[in-house]
Scaffold this motif. Structure first.
Motif, PDB file in Angstrom:
ATOM      1  N   LEU A 118       0.813  -1.213   0.000  1.00 34.10           N
ATOM      2  CA  LEU A 118       0.000   0.000   0.000  1.00 34.10           C
ATOM      3  C   LEU A 118       0.851   1.270   0.000  1.00 34.10           C
ATOM      4  O   LEU A 118       0.339   2.363  -0.204  1.00 34.10           O
ATOM      5  N   GLY A 119       2.141   1.110   0.261  1.00 34.11           N
ATOM      6  CA  GLY A 119       3.031   2.265   0.277  1.00 34.11           C
ATOM      7  C   GLY A 119       2.893   3.124   1.525  1.00 34.11           C
ATOM      8  O   GLY A 119       3.066   4.336   1.465  1.00 34.11           O
ATOM      9  N   ILE A 120       2.565   2.473   2.648  1.00 35.45           N
ATOM     10  CA  ILE A 120       2.407   3.175   3.916  1.00 35.45           C
ATOM     11  C   ILE A 120       3.191   2.438   5.001  1.00 35.45           C
ATOM     12  O   ILE A 120       3.626   1.302   4.796  1.00 35.45           O
ATOM     13  N   SER A 121       3.335   3.077   6.152  1.00 35.65           N
ATOM     14  CA  SER A 121       4.022   2.430   7.267  1.00 35.65           C
ATOM     15  C   SER A 121       3.087   1.435   7.951  1.00 35.65           C
ATOM     16  O   SER A 121       1.859   1.523   7.813  1.00 35.65           O
ATOM     17  N   VAL A 122       3.671   0.526   8.694  1.00 41.06           N
ATOM     18  CA  VAL A 122       2.875  -0.434   9.456  1.00 41.06           C
ATOM     19  C   VAL A 122       2.008   0.297  10.474  1.00 41.06           C
ATOM     20  O   VAL A 122       0.845  -0.066  10.676  1.00 41.06           O
ATOM     21  N   MET A 123       2.556   1.349  11.091  1.00 38.53           N
ATOM     22  CA  MET A 123       1.763   2.121  12.063  1.00 38.53           C
ATOM     23  C   MET A 123       0.543   2.758  11.405  1.00 38.53           C
ATOM     24  O   MET A 123      -0.545   2.772  11.985  1.00 38.53           O
ATOM     25  N   THR A 124       0.715   3.260  10.179  1.00 35.13           N
ATOM     26  CA  THR A 124      -0.423   3.849   9.461  1.00 35.13           C
ATOM     27  C   THR A 124      -1.456   2.777   9.136  1.00 35.13           C
ATOM     28  O   THR A 124      -2.664   2.997   9.297  1.00 35.13           O
ATOM     29  N   LEU A 125      -1.007   1.609   8.708  1.00 32.16           N
ATOM     30  CA  LEU A 125      -1.940   0.521   8.417  1.00 32.16           C
ATOM     31  C   LEU A 125      -2.704   0.121   9.672  1.00 32.16           C
ATOM     32  O   LEU A 125      -3.920  -0.077   9.618  1.00 32.16           O
ATOM     33  N   ARG A 126      -2.006   0.013  10.789  1.00 32.09           N
ATOM     34  CA  ARG A 126      -2.684  -0.333  12.046  1.00 32.09           C
ATOM     35  C   ARG A 126      -3.773   0.690  12.377  1.00 32.09           C
ATOM     36  O   ARG A 126      -4.872   0.325  12.789  1.00 32.09           O
ATOM     37  N   ALA A 127      -3.450   1.955  12.192  1.00 32.85           N
ATOM     38  CA  ALA A 127      -4.434   3.012  12.454  1.00 32.85           C
ATOM     39  C   ALA A 127      -5.630   2.887  11.507  1.00 32.85           C
ATOM     40  O   ALA A 127      -6.785   3.020  11.927  1.00 32.85           O
ATOM     41  N   LEU A 128      -5.370   2.619  10.230  1.00 33.53           N
ATOM     42  CA  LEU A 128      -6.456   2.470   9.257  1.00 33.53           C
ATOM     43  C   LEU A 128      -7.309   1.243   9.557  1.00 33.53           C
ATOM     44  O   LEU A 128      -8.521   1.248   9.319  1.00 33.53           O
ATOM     45  N   GLU A 129      -6.682   0.180  10.051  1.00 34.47           N
ATOM     46  CA  GLU A 129      -7.444  -1.017  10.383  1.00 34.47           C
ATOM     47  C   GLU A 129      -8.352  -0.793  11.589  1.00 34.47           C
ATOM     48  O   GLU A 129      -9.359  -1.463  11.732  1.00 34.47           O
ATOM     49  N   ARG A 130      -8.008   0.161  12.440  1.00 32.90           N
ATOM     50  CA  ARG A 130      -8.875   0.514  13.578  1.00 32.90           C
ATOM     51  C   ARG A 130      -9.972   1.481  13.166  1.00 32.90           C
ATOM     52  O   ARG A 130     -11.104   1.394  13.637  1.00 32.90           O
ATOM     53  N   ASP A 131      -9.618   2.436  12.293  1.00 31.58           N
ATOM     54  CA  ASP A 131     -10.589   3.447  11.882  1.00 31.58           C
ATOM     55  C   ASP A 131     -10.223   3.968  10.494  1.00 31.58           C
ATOM     56  O   ASP A 131      -9.269   4.715  10.336  1.00 31.58           O
ATOM     57  N   SER A 132     -10.982   3.551   9.513  1.00 29.33           N
ATOM     58  CA  SER A 132     -10.706   3.943   8.125  1.00 29.33           C
ATOM     59  C   SER A 132     -11.699   4.987   7.624  1.00 29.33           C
ATOM     60  O   SER A 132     -11.880   5.156   6.425  1.00 29.33           O
ATOM     61  N   SER A 133     -12.317   5.706   8.536  1.00 32.51           N
ATOM     62  CA  SER A 133     -13.359   6.658   8.146  1.00 32.51           C
ATOM     63  C   SER A 133     -12.821   7.869   7.393  1.00 32.51           C
ATOM     64  O   SER A 133     -13.563   8.516   6.663  1.00 32.51           O
ATOM     65  N   LYS A 134     -11.547   8.187   7.545  1.00 30.20           N
ATOM     66  CA  LYS A 134     -10.987   9.373   6.888  1.00 30.20           C
ATOM     67  C   LYS A 134      -9.953   9.003   5.825  1.00 30.20           C
ATOM     68  O   LYS A 134      -9.046   9.766   5.532  1.00 30.20           O
ATOM     69  N   ILE A 135     -10.133   7.867   5.220  1.00 32.63           N
ATOM     70  CA  ILE A 135      -9.192   7.368   4.221  1.00 32.63           C
ATOM     71  C   ILE A 135      -9.417   8.104   2.892  1.00 32.63           C
ATOM     72  O   ILE A 135     -10.553   8.393   2.532  1.00 32.63           O
TER      73      ILE A 135
END
Length: 86
Positions: free
Chosen positions: A33-50
């Motif tokens: 996805l071209g993102i950090s693991v921390m960013t992916l973790r955050a998106l997996e918790r809340d992807s409302s502002k993707i």
């Protein structure tokens, strides 16, 4: 989708469930996805502002149309499913 039918939430997948479904570790998915693991973790918790460009990448990597992906807070998704609300 070609017709504008709303997909019921109980037929949608969270980002985490999609990643697990295709057998990827967070590190693998984040790299694709071209993102950090921390960013992916955050998106997996809340992807409302993707952003939309990320949605398109997610569709491609997980091989699923965006209509079948739940974008929002995972806690809200659990409550929606539990209560049977759309």
């Amino acid at each position: 989708m070609t017709n504008k039918q709303k997909i019921p939430n109980n037929l949608k997948f969270t980002l985490r469930s999609l990643r697990v479904r295709v057998g990827m570790k967070q590190e693998q998915a984040a790299e694709l996805l071209g993102i950090s693991v921390m960013t992916l973790r955050a998106l997996e918790r809340d992807s409302s502002k993707i952003d939309y460009s990320m949605i398109l990448k997610i569709e491609e990597i997980y091989h699923i149309p965006q209509d079948y992906i739940f974008f929002g807070n995972n806690t809200a998704f659990s409550v929606i499913l539990k209560n049977g609300k759309e």
